[in-house]
Design an enzyme around this catalytic site. Sequence first.
Site, PDB file in Angstrom:
ATOM      1  N   GLU A 208      68.246  47.366  16.958  1.00 26.94           N
ATOM      2  CA  GLU A 208      69.010  47.337  18.208  1.00 26.94           C
ATOM      3  C   GLU A 208      69.695  45.989  18.342  1.00 26.94           C
ATOM      4  OE1 GLU A 208      66.863  48.506  21.756  1.00 26.94           O
ATOM      5  OE2 GLU A 208      67.991  47.074  22.989  1.00 26.94           O
ATOM      6  N   GLU A 213      73.347  41.489  27.923  1.00 24.79           N
ATOM      7  CA  GLU A 213      72.512  41.977  29.010  1.00 24.79           C
ATOM      8  C   GLU A 213      72.578  40.946  30.137  1.00 24.79           C
ATOM      9  OE1 GLU A 213      68.778  44.464  27.754  1.00 24.79           O
ATOM     10  OE2 GLU A 213      68.896  42.680  26.489  1.00 24.79           O
TER      11      GLU A 213
END
Length: 320
Positions: A208, A213
């Site tokens: 990932e 974020e």
Amino acid sequence: MLAKIVSLSPSESVVMNNPDHAEQTRGTTMNFSDNGFMGYYIGQSSYEILSLTANRMVVRAVMGGNPSLAWYHTFTTTPPNPNPEPSIDYTKLVFEDNFDKDGAPDPTKWTYDLGRGNNGWGNNEKQNYTNSASNIVVEGGFLKITAKKENSGGAEYSSARLKSDGKYAFKYGKVEVRAKLPSGGGTWPAIWMLGQNYATKEWPECGEIDIMEHVGNSQNLVHGTFHYPGRSGGNANTASKTIPNVSTEFHVYKAVWSAETIQLYADDVLIHTLANTSSLPFNSEFFLILNFAMGGNMGGNIDPAFTQSTMEIDYVRVYQ
């Protein structure tokens, strides 16, 4: 730090000043007393000067106990560049969505994750994902993902998660996403990628790459993260930097991905770098994900006064 005496002597190697070998000169070796060393100790206290200017010196040392291994050190008065240029400049546009047609996202490029997932998508998240136009819509040249405080699918919040899974995946390249982020305590938007082989190699074995974020409880702190076996979840390989005005201005969030390295940027500010190797899962095809979560392990406590907020995306582009 202890002072060391340094003596100079001719080096053992010969420098050829021209291809005809008409002139041969020897360089200079620095010899440190009492097992002194430069940089870090390699069982050697003698360093051959390869080049020397007013603000830069390059030296070479043969490792103690292993004459077949040489170490090179560069010493300079110039501080390292905190925002280096990407290691590879990918320029061929291979995937693009400018969100210039109002309505639902282009079904030839995108699909949805729906519902609440397993244990709040594995993170105790508090939202229910829908494909309703009230949560996800293309409007006025932007993709808009809106999280709302409302009863939805058994959750107290609704939102959306868009992905190119099964529509578009790629290996290596540059991803650019121009976005303006939501705000409010508990908001957790993300721009990320997941290994397309996740069905046969379960996370985190599939890998990932979290390009961006942001957590509303830590406004303007942008995170870049890599998840892989041994470094996932709360033990992920992560870094963060403060980027001003992420919820009031658009910024370009970028990943530059090759077989050697992966670099994550906000505009031209380097957030994080990973040295890629064949042992890591970042050498197969990945797909794109755009989502807006609420609360959960990373989003944290949700502001009771939160009603809704929107992540706006101007474009998504992939270059190779």
